[in-house]
Design a protein around this motif. Structure first.
Motif, PDB file in Angstrom:
ATOM      1  N   ASP A 183       0.853  -1.196   0.000  1.00  0.00           N
ATOM      2  CA  ASP A 183       0.000   0.000   0.000  1.00  0.00           C
ATOM      3  C   ASP A 183       0.888   1.245   0.000  1.00  0.00           C
ATOM      4  O   ASP A 183       1.983   1.224   0.568  1.00  0.00           O
ATOM      5  N   PRO A 184       0.424   2.340  -0.606  1.00  0.00           N
ATOM      6  CA  PRO A 184       1.250   3.556  -0.567  1.00  0.00           C
ATOM      7  C   PRO A 184       1.340   4.103   0.860  1.00  0.00           C
ATOM      8  O   PRO A 184       0.321   4.206   1.546  1.00  0.00           O
ATOM      9  N   GLU A 185       2.548   4.404   1.293  1.00  0.00           N
ATOM     10  CA  GLU A 185       2.707   5.035   2.609  1.00  0.00           C
ATOM     11  C   GLU A 185       2.333   6.503   2.530  1.00  0.00           C
ATOM     12  O   GLU A 185       1.947   7.113   3.516  1.00  0.00           O
ATOM     13  N   LEU A 186       2.488   7.067   1.318  1.00  0.00           N
ATOM     14  CA  LEU A 186       2.244   8.501   1.142  1.00  0.00           C
ATOM     15  C   LEU A 186       1.408   8.743  -0.109  1.00  0.00           C
ATOM     16  O   LEU A 186       1.694   8.176  -1.176  1.00  0.00           O
ATOM     17  N   LEU A 187       0.376   9.583   0.026  1.00  0.00           N
ATOM     18  CA  LEU A 187      -0.428  10.002  -1.133  1.00  0.00           C
ATOM     19  C   LEU A 187      -0.342  11.523  -1.253  1.00  0.00           C
ATOM     20  O   LEU A 187      -0.629  12.247  -0.296  1.00  0.00           O
ATOM     21  N   ILE A 188       0.080  11.974  -2.430  1.00  0.00           N
ATOM     22  CA  ILE A 188       0.217  13.409  -2.692  1.00  0.00           C
ATOM     23  C   ILE A 188      -0.886  13.843  -3.646  1.00  0.00           C
ATOM     24  O   ILE A 188      -1.179  13.143  -4.617  1.00  0.00           O
ATOM     25  N   ARG A 189      -1.514  14.999  -3.399  1.00  0.00           N
ATOM     26  CA  ARG A 189      -2.395  15.594  -4.413  1.00  0.00           C
ATOM     27  C   ARG A 189      -1.979  17.043  -4.623  1.00  0.00           C
ATOM     28  O   ARG A 189      -1.834  17.801  -3.665  1.00  0.00           O
ATOM     29  N   THR A 190      -1.811  17.417  -5.876  1.00  0.00           N
ATOM     30  CA  THR A 190      -1.430  18.791  -6.200  1.00  0.00           C
ATOM     31  C   THR A 190      -2.675  19.637  -6.458  1.00  0.00           C
ATOM     32  O   THR A 190      -3.788  19.121  -6.503  1.00  0.00           O
ATOM     33  N   SER A 191      -2.480  20.912  -6.613  1.00  0.00           N
ATOM     34  CA  SER A 191      -3.461  21.912  -7.074  1.00  0.00           C
ATOM     35  C   SER A 191      -4.436  22.401  -6.007  1.00  0.00           C
ATOM     36  O   SER A 191      -5.377  23.128  -6.335  1.00  0.00           O
ATOM     37  N   GLY A 192      -4.224  22.015  -4.756  1.00  0.00           N
ATOM     38  CA  GLY A 192      -5.041  22.570  -3.674  1.00  0.00           C
ATOM     39  C   GLY A 192      -6.388  21.904  -3.455  1.00  0.00           C
ATOM     40  O   GLY A 192      -7.110  22.280  -2.542  1.00  0.00           O
ATOM     41  N   GLU A 193      -6.738  20.921  -4.285  1.00  0.00           N
ATOM     42  CA  GLU A 193      -8.014  20.214  -4.068  1.00  0.00           C
ATOM     43  C   GLU A 193      -7.831  19.221  -2.928  1.00  0.00           C
ATOM     44  O   GLU A 193      -6.861  18.478  -2.892  1.00  0.00           O
ATOM     45  N   LEU A 194      -8.825  19.199  -2.019  1.00  0.00           N
ATOM     46  CA  LEU A 194      -8.702  18.331  -0.849  1.00  0.00           C
ATOM     47  C   LEU A 194      -9.662  17.156  -0.955  1.00  0.00           C
ATOM     48  O   LEU A 194     -10.622  17.051  -0.203  1.00  0.00           O
ATOM     49  N   ARG A 195      -9.462  16.335  -1.966  1.00  0.00           N
ATOM     50  CA  ARG A 195     -10.310  15.140  -2.088  1.00  0.00           C
ATOM     51  C   ARG A 195      -9.528  14.015  -2.761  1.00  0.00           C
ATOM     52  O   ARG A 195      -8.443  14.215  -3.291  1.00  0.00           O
ATOM     53  N   ILE A 196     -10.146  12.835  -2.760  1.00  0.00           N
ATOM     54  CA  ILE A 196      -9.472  11.623  -3.233  1.00  0.00           C
ATOM     55  C   ILE A 196      -9.915  11.237  -4.651  1.00  0.00           C
ATOM     56  O   ILE A 196      -9.200  10.540  -5.358  1.00  0.00           O
ATOM     57  N   SER A 197     -11.093  11.688  -5.064  1.00  0.00           N
ATOM     58  CA  SER A 197     -11.577  11.459  -6.434  1.00  0.00           C
ATOM     59  C   SER A 197     -11.466  10.000  -6.898  1.00  0.00           C
ATOM     60  O   SER A 197     -10.963   9.721  -7.983  1.00  0.00           O
ATOM     61  N   ASN A 198     -11.931   9.089  -6.036  1.00  0.00           N
ATOM     62  CA  ASN A 198     -12.049   7.672  -6.446  1.00  0.00           C
ATOM     63  C   ASN A 198     -10.703   6.995  -6.731  1.00  0.00           C
ATOM     64  O   ASN A 198     -10.594   6.171  -7.639  1.00  0.00           O
ATOM     65  N   PHE A 199      -9.676   7.361  -5.977  1.00  0.00           N
ATOM     66  CA  PHE A 199      -8.334   6.815  -6.198  1.00  0.00           C
ATOM     67  C   PHE A 199      -7.924   5.904  -5.033  1.00  0.00           C
ATOM     68  O   PHE A 199      -7.962   6.324  -3.873  1.00  0.00           O
ATOM     69  N   LEU A 200      -7.579   4.685  -5.292  1.00  0.00           N
ATOM     70  CA  LEU A 200      -6.975   3.755  -4.315  1.00  0.00           C
ATOM     71  C   LEU A 200      -7.653   3.766  -2.940  1.00  0.00           C
ATOM     72  O   LEU A 200      -6.975   3.780  -1.910  1.00  0.00           O
ATOM     73  N   LEU A 201      -8.980   3.740  -2.926  1.00  0.00           N
ATOM     74  CA  LEU A 201      -9.704   3.883  -1.650  1.00  0.00           C
ATOM     75  C   LEU A 201      -9.334   2.808  -0.639  1.00  0.00           C
ATOM     76  O   LEU A 201      -9.169   3.068   0.549  1.00  0.00           O
ATOM     77  N   TRP A 202      -9.191   1.583  -1.121  1.00  0.00           N
ATOM     78  CA  TRP A 202      -8.834   0.469  -0.224  1.00  0.00           C
ATOM     79  C   TRP A 202      -7.393   0.622   0.264  1.00  0.00           C
ATOM     80  O   TRP A 202      -7.096   0.468   1.450  1.00  0.00           O
ATOM     81  N   GLN A 203      -6.511   0.950  -0.684  1.00  0.00           N
ATOM     82  CA  GLN A 203      -5.067   0.927  -0.420  1.00  0.00           C
ATOM     83  C   GLN A 203      -4.599   2.076   0.470  1.00  0.00           C
ATOM     84  O   GLN A 203      -3.535   1.998   1.065  1.00  0.00           O
ATOM     85  N   ILE A 204      -5.358   3.181   0.551  1.00  0.00           N
ATOM     86  CA  ILE A 204      -4.873   4.331   1.331  1.00  0.00           C
ATOM     87  C   ILE A 204      -5.407   4.325   2.769  1.00  0.00           C
ATOM     88  O   ILE A 204      -5.355   5.346   3.456  1.00  0.00           O
ATOM     89  N   ALA A 205      -5.896   3.155   3.205  1.00  0.00           N
ATOM     90  CA  ALA A 205      -6.478   3.054   4.552  1.00  0.00           C
ATOM     91  C   ALA A 205      -5.594   3.723   5.610  1.00  0.00           C
ATOM     92  O   ALA A 205      -6.086   4.422   6.495  1.00  0.00           O
ATOM     93  N   TYR A 206      -4.259   3.521   5.510  1.00  0.00           N
ATOM     94  CA  TYR A 206      -3.350   4.120   6.495  1.00  0.00           C
ATOM     95  C   TYR A 206      -2.262   4.990   5.860  1.00  0.00           C
ATOM     96  O   TYR A 206      -1.224   5.235   6.469  1.00  0.00           O
ATOM     97  N   SER A 207      -2.531   5.473   4.642  1.00  0.00           N
ATOM     98  CA  SER A 207      -1.540   6.339   3.986  1.00  0.00           C
ATOM     99  C   SER A 207      -1.521   7.714   4.638  1.00  0.00           C
ATOM    100  O   SER A 207      -2.551   8.201   5.103  1.00  0.00           O
ATOM    101  N   GLU A 208      -0.352   8.330   4.616  1.00  0.00           N
ATOM    102  CA  GLU A 208      -0.261   9.731   5.016  1.00  0.00           C
ATOM    103  C   GLU A 208      -0.668  10.567   3.810  1.00  0.00           C
ATOM    104  O   GLU A 208      -0.248  10.295   2.682  1.00  0.00           O
ATOM    105  N   LEU A 209      -1.498  11.583   4.046  1.00  0.00           N
ATOM    106  CA  LEU A 209      -1.989  12.415   2.940  1.00  0.00           C
ATOM    107  C   LEU A 209      -1.234  13.740   2.917  1.00  0.00           C
ATOM    108  O   LEU A 209      -1.003  14.341   3.966  1.00  0.00           O
ATOM    109  N   TYR A 210      -0.839  14.145   1.722  1.00  0.00           N
ATOM    110  CA  TYR A 210      -0.108  15.410   1.581  1.00  0.00           C
ATOM    111  C   TYR A 210      -0.732  16.208   0.436  1.00  0.00           C
ATOM    112  O   TYR A 210      -0.749  15.746  -0.704  1.00  0.00           O
TER     113      TYR A 210
END
Ligand code: IPE
Ligand code: IPE
Ligand code: MG
Length: 247
Positions: A183-210
Motif C-alpha cells: 500500500d502507498p505510505e504517502l499520497l500526494i495531491r497537487t493543485s489545492g483540491e482536498l479530495r481523493i476522487s475515487n483513487f486507491l480507496l482500499w489501499q490508502i487506509a493508512y496512507s499519510e496524505l499530503y
C-alpha cells in the motif's frame, strides 16, 4: 542543506501515489487551451519518476486518467489519449536509462487500440528493469477496481477455488489491480483540491496524505522531496498510542 539532503534515506516510503491535478487551471491562467497544461504536465511526470528512481523508491503510482474523466469533452479526451501515445514513445528511453519498469492499473479494455499497443510495447521493453516500478492509473477508479475484485472472488468461490470463510482483508487485496504492490505510505495531491476522487480507496487506509497548492505542470523534484520530508516528520500510529510506536 538541500531538501533532498535532509531526507533520511533509511526512512523512505516504498510506494508513493500521486493525484496529478491542476493541468487545466495552469493553462487557463496563461490564456491557453487546457490541453497545453496536459502537455506541460509530462515534464513533471518525468521529474517525479527520475526523483523516485534516484532515491530508490520501489513504486510510484500516478493517477493519469480516471473512469470519470471519460465524461470530459471529447476533444480533451482525444487530446489526452494522443498525448499518452506520444509520451509513451518518447519516454521509453528515460524509463530504460533509469531502470524503471512500467505497469498500469485500470480498465485497459476501455483505452483506444493505439494506446493499448504502445503501453504493451513499453511494458514489454521495460519488464526486466528492477529499479522503480512506475504504475500509471488509466481509466481507473477505485470503486470499479473493488467491484471487479468482488466479482473475481465470487467466481472463485463458485468454482470451488476459494472458501467464503477464507476471505479476509489480505486475501481481498490480492484480487485488486495493485495485488503485487505494498500500500502507498504517502499520497500526494497537487493543485489545492482536498479530495481523493475515487483513487486507491482500499489501499490508502493508512496512507499519510499530503496536499499542496502547486499546479501539476509546476511540480518539480524539489516539491516531491518536500512532500517526502513532511512524511518523515509524521508519526504513523496505526491505531496504537505514541509510546507503542516509538523505537
Ligand atoms: C489533471 O488536471 C489531469 C487529468 C485529470 C487528466 P486537470 O485536467 O484535472 O486540471 P484542472 O483540475 O481542471 O485544473
Ligand atoms: C482526478 O482529478 C483524476 C486525475 C488526476 C487523473 P480530477 O480533476 O478529474 O478530479 P475532480 O473532478 O476534481 O475530483
Ligand atoms: Mg482536476
Amino acid at each position: 542543506m538541500s531538501v533532498k539532503e535532509q531526507l533520511d534515506k533509511k526512512k523512505l516510503p516504498k510506494h508513493v501515489a500521486i493525484i496529478m491535478d491542476g493541468n487545466g487551471r495552469w493553462a487557463r491562467k496563461r490564456g491557453n487551451a487546457r490541453v497545453f497544461g496536459h502537455q506541460q504536465g509530462v515534464k513533471s511526470v518525468r521529474e517525479v519518476t527520475e526523483a523516485a528512481a534516484e532515491l530508490g523508491l520501489k513504486f510510484l503510482t500516478l493517477y493519469a486518467f480516471s473512469t470519470e474523466n471519460w465524461s470530459r469533452p471529447k476533444t480533451e479526451v482525444d487530446a489526452l489519449m494522443s498525448l499518452l501515445v506520444s509520451t509513451i514513445s518518447s519516454e521509453t528511453k528515460t524509463l530504460m536509462d533509469n531502470n524503471v519498469k512500467l505497469k498500469t492499473i485500470g480498465c485497459k479494455e476501455n483505452l483506444p487500440g493505439d494506446v493499448r499497443d504502445k503501453l504493451t510495447a513499453c511494458m514489454d521493453q521495460t519488464k526486466d528493469n528492477d529499479g522503480l516500478t512506475l504504475v500509471l492509473a488509466l481509466s481507473y477508479s477505485s470503486r470499479w477496481e473493488i467491484v471487479e475484485g468482488v466479482k473475481k472472488i465470487a467466481s472463485d468461490v463458485l468454482d470451488g477455488k476459494l472458501n467464503v470463510d477464507q476471505v479476509n482483508a489480505d486475501i481481498f487485496s490480492h484480487y485488486l489491480e495493485t495485488s503485487y504492490m505494498p500500500d502507498p505510505e504517502l499520497l500526494i495531491r497537487t493543485s489545492g483540491e482536498l479530495r481523493i476522487s475515487n483513487f486507491l480507496l482500499w489501499q490508502i487506509a493508512y496512507s499519510e496524505l499530503y496536499f499542496c497548492n502547486v499546479l501539476w505542470p509546476d511540480f518539480r523534484k524539489e516539491h516531491f522531496f518536500k512532500a517526502l520530508l513532511d512524511f518523515q516528520g509524521r508519526e504513523r500510529r496505526f491505531g496504537k498510542i505514541s509510546d507503542q510506536v516509538k523505537k
